[in-house]
Scaffold this active site. Structure first.
Site, short mmCIF file in Angstrom:
data_model
loop_
_atom_site.label_atom_id
_atom_site.label_comp_id
_atom_site.label_asym_id
_atom_site.label_seq_id
_atom_site.Cartn_x
_atom_site.Cartn_y
_atom_site.Cartn_z
CE LYS A 15 -2.10 -1.13 3.84
NZ LYS A 15 -1.34 -2.37 4.12
NE ARG A 90 -4.01 -1.24 10.13
CZ ARG A 90 -2.92 -0.72 9.58
NH1 ARG A 90 -2.94 0.46 9.01
NH2 ARG A 90 -1.81 -1.40 9.58
NE ARG A 129 7.64 -2.50 6.13
CZ ARG A 129 6.32 -2.35 6.33
NH1 ARG A 129 5.55 -1.91 5.35
NH2 ARG A 129 5.78 -2.64 7.49
NE ARG A 162 6.67 -0.43 10.29
CZ ARG A 162 5.50 -0.41 9.67
NH1 ARG A 162 5.40 0.15 8.46
NH2 ARG A 162 4.43 -0.91 10.23
NE ARG A 173 2.30 -4.87 11.35
CZ ARG A 173 3.30 -4.65 10.51
NH1 ARG A 173 4.48 -5.19 10.71
NH2 ARG A 173 3.11 -3.88 9.46
P1 ADP Z 1 2.26 -1.88 3.20
O1 ADP Z 1 2.30 -0.37 3.15
O2 ADP Z 1 1.02 -2.44 2.54
O3 ADP Z 1 2.47 -2.42 4.57
P2 ADP Z 1 4.82 -1.70 1.78
O4 ADP Z 1 4.49 -0.79 0.63
O5 ADP Z 1 5.60 -1.11 2.91
O6 ADP Z 1 3.47 -2.42 2.32
O7 ADP Z 1 5.57 -2.97 1.18
C1 ADP Z 1 6.09 -4.00 2.03
C2 ADP Z 1 7.46 -4.45 1.50
O8 ADP Z 1 7.27 -5.15 0.29
C3 ADP Z 1 8.45 -3.31 1.21
O9 ADP Z 1 9.75 -3.74 1.56
C4 ADP Z 1 8.33 -3.10 -0.31
O10 ADP Z 1 9.53 -2.63 -0.87
C5 ADP Z 1 7.99 -4.50 -0.79
N1 ADP Z 1 7.05 -4.53 -1.93
C6 ADP Z 1 5.98 -3.72 -2.14
N2 ADP Z 1 5.32 -4.07 -3.26
C7 ADP Z 1 5.98 -5.15 -3.76
C8 ADP Z 1 5.78 -5.99 -4.91
N3 ADP Z 1 4.76 -5.79 -5.76
N4 ADP Z 1 6.64 -7.02 -5.09
C9 ADP Z 1 7.66 -7.24 -4.23
N5 ADP Z 1 7.91 -6.49 -3.14
C10 ADP Z 1 7.08 -5.45 -2.90
P1 AMP Z 2 1.13 0.53 9.12
O1 AMP Z 2 2.25 1.51 8.94
O2 AMP Z 2 -0.06 0.86 8.31
O3 AMP Z 2 1.61 -0.89 8.93
O4 AMP Z 2 0.67 0.66 10.65
C1 AMP Z 2 1.56 0.38 11.70
C2 AMP Z 2 0.80 0.29 13.01
O5 AMP Z 2 0.20 1.57 13.31
C3 AMP Z 2 -0.36 -0.70 13.04
O6 AMP Z 2 0.05 -2.04 13.32
C4 AMP Z 2 -1.21 -0.11 14.18
O7 AMP Z 2 -0.66 -0.39 15.44
C5 AMP Z 2 -1.07 1.39 13.92
N1 AMP Z 2 -2.11 1.88 12.98
C6 AMP Z 2 -1.91 2.42 11.73
N2 AMP Z 2 -3.08 2.74 11.17
C7 AMP Z 2 -4.05 2.39 12.06
C8 AMP Z 2 -5.47 2.46 12.03
N3 AMP Z 2 -6.15 2.93 10.97
N4 AMP Z 2 -6.13 2.00 13.13
C9 AMP Z 2 -5.49 1.53 14.19
N5 AMP Z 2 -4.16 1.42 14.27
C10 AMP Z 2 -3.43 1.85 13.21
#
Ligand code: ADP
Ligand code: AMP
Length: 216
Positions: A15, A90, A129, A162, A173
Site C-alpha cells: 500500500k 482499518r 523491508r 521497523r 498483525r
Molecule cells: P504496506 O504499506 O502495505 O504495509 P509496503 O508498501 O511497505 O506495504 O511494502 C512492504 C514491503 O514489500 C516493502 O519492503 C516493499 O519494498 C515490498 N514490496 C511492495 N510491493 C511489492 C511488490 N509488488 N513485489 C515485491 N515487493 C514489494
Molecule cells: P502501518 O504503517 O499501516 O503498517 O501501521 C503500523 C501500526 O500503526 C499498526 O500495526 C497499528 O498499530 C497502527 N495503525 C496504523 N493505522 C491504524 C489504524 N487505521 N487504526 C489503528 N491502528 C493503526
C-alpha cells in the site's frame, strides 16, 4: 466535490509503496495513518506515547485516538481536493466515521483498490523491508534495494527495520488484519467501490493495475 481513494490490503501488501508512486503521478496527497503514528513516536508526543504499546505488539491503536488523528490530517489545506488513504480505515467503526466526515465536507470515496497478497509472501516482504527515518519511504533488500545500502534514495536519511516487522509481530498483525480489517472488503464491495488488484505482481505491474482503476 473532492475525491478520496482508500487503499485496502494486509500489512506488507504494498500500500505504502504504491501510494507513494500514485500520489506523485496523480498529484494527490498520500495520507498514511501508520506514518503519522511513527512520526509521533519519533517525536515522543502525547499521541505517540498513547500509540506505542499497541504498535509494538502489532495491535490496532484504539479507534477514538486514530479517527481524530486522521480527521485532523484530512482537514489540512493540501487535502481539500482529496487524498489517497493508506492504512485507514482499518475497522468498521473507522469506515463509518470516515463516511460521516466525508459527508460533512461534501466529499466522496471514488473507489477502494484492494491489494491482495497471500500470507507467505507478506511475511517475506515485511522481513526484508527497510524504512527511511525521515519520511517513511520503503525499500526491500531483494525487491526494491536502495542504491546505497542503508540510505534512502529519496531523502538520504538512514534506513531502519521497523520493530513491528519481526516475524512474531508480523504474524500477529496478519491475524489482527484478518479479524478487524478484512470485513471492510465486503463493506466496500457492497457499496460497489471495491476494485481487486493482484498485489503479487512486480511493483510496476501493480502500479499499472492501480492506475487503471484510479484513472487520474
Ligand atoms: P504496506 O504499506 O502495505 O504495509 P509496503 O508498501 O511497505 O506495504 O511494502 C512492504 C514491503 O514489500 C516493502 O519492503 C516493499 O519494498 C515490498 N514490496 C511492495 N510491493 C511489492 C511488490 N509488488 N513485489 C515485491 N515487493 C514489494
Ligand atoms: P502501518 O504503517 O499501516 O503498517 O501501521 C503500523 C501500526 O500503526 C499498526 O500495526 C497499528 O498499530 C497502527 N495503525 C496504523 N493505522 C491504524 C489504524 N487505521 N487504526 C489503528 N491502528 C493503526
Amino acid at each position: 466535490m473532492s475525491d478520496f481513494y482508500v487503499l485496502l490490503g494486509p500489512p506488507g501488501a504494498g500500500k505504502g509503496t504504491q501510494a507513494e508512486i500514485v500520489s506523485g503521478r496523480c498529484g494527490i496527497p498520500h495520507v498514511s495513518s501508520g506514518n503519522i503514528f511513527r512520526e509521533n513516536l519519533q517525536n515522543d508526543t502525547p499521541l505517540g506515547q498513547k500509540a506505542r504499546d499497541y504498535m509494538e505488539k502489532g495491535e490496532l491503536v484504539p479507534d477514538d485516538i486514530t479517527i481524530g488523528m486522521v480527521q485532523d490530517r484530512l482537514q489540512q489545506a493540501d487535502c481539500k481536493n482529496g487524498a489517497l488513504l493508506d492504512g485507514f480505515p482499518r475497522t468498521p467503526d473507522q469506515a463509518e466515521a470516515l463516511e460521516q466526515f466525508l459527508l460533512s465536507i461534501d466529499a466522496r470515496i471514488v473507489c477502494v483498490p484492494f491489494i491482495d497478497v497471500d500470507d507467505q509472501e507478506l511475511i517475506e516482504r515485511l522481513s526484508g523491508r527497510w524504512t527511511c527515518k525521515q519520511e517513511g519511504h520503503v525499500f526491500h533488500m531483494k525487491y526494491k534495494p536502495p542504491k546505497e545500502p542503508g540510505i534512502c534514495d529519496i531523502d538520504g536519511s538512514e534506513l531502519y527495520q521497523r520493530k513491528d516487522d519481526k516475524k512474531e509481530t508480523v504474524e500477529q498483525r496478519i491475524r489482527v488484519y484478518t479479524k478487524q480489517t478484512a470485513p471492510l472488503i465486503k463493506f466496500y464491495d457492497r457499496k460497489g467501490l471495491l476494485k481487486r488488484i493482484n498485489g503479487s505482481l512486480p511493483i510496476e505491474k501493480v502500479t499499472q493495475e492501480l492506475m487503471n482503476v484510479i484513472n487520474c
